[in-house]
Design a protein around this motif. Sequence first.
Motif, short mmCIF file in Angstrom:
data_model
loop_
_atom_site.label_atom_id
_atom_site.label_comp_id
_atom_site.label_asym_id
_atom_site.label_seq_id
_atom_site.Cartn_x
_atom_site.Cartn_y
_atom_site.Cartn_z
N UNK A 18 -3.97 3.48 10.49
CA UNK A 18 -4.63 4.19 9.38
C UNK A 18 -4.04 3.87 8.01
N UNK A 19 -2.72 3.71 7.95
CA UNK A 19 -2.09 3.44 6.64
C UNK A 19 -2.53 2.10 6.06
N UNK A 20 -2.89 1.15 6.91
CA UNK A 20 -3.38 -0.17 6.46
C UNK A 20 -4.90 -0.25 6.52
N UNK A 41 -10.75 -4.64 8.88
CA UNK A 41 -10.04 -4.06 7.75
C UNK A 41 -11.05 -3.44 6.79
N UNK A 42 -10.83 -2.19 6.42
CA UNK A 42 -11.67 -1.50 5.44
C UNK A 42 -11.02 -1.60 4.07
N UNK A 43 -11.79 -2.01 3.07
CA UNK A 43 -11.27 -2.13 1.71
C UNK A 43 -12.19 -1.36 0.76
#
Length: 95
Positions: A18-20, A41-43
């Motif tokens: 979650x932190x990344x 990866x969510x950005x």
Amino acid sequence: SSRMNLVVSMELEAVEFPERRTLELRRLGGHGFLEFEGVYTLQPRADGTTYLRYVVELVPCPLFPLPLVEDKIRREVPRMLVSVRDAARKRALVG
């Protein structure tokens, strides 16, 4: 591939960070690939939308023709991404 009677079976482990804002898929076993790793990866974007990036690294078994593997990935990855999008939207509505 039904044409060549080739079947892939793979057990994956999904690990969330979650932190990344990432989800990693790692091959635990099966046949068809010697190595397999996928990373979602969510950005977040400035306009309030979210960009989803997916990277897959794999080594198919030598008996699988590479064009066949590439074609399968091209067909399956969009379906997987739609599933991730739908799950995220559902979670946003519930949460």
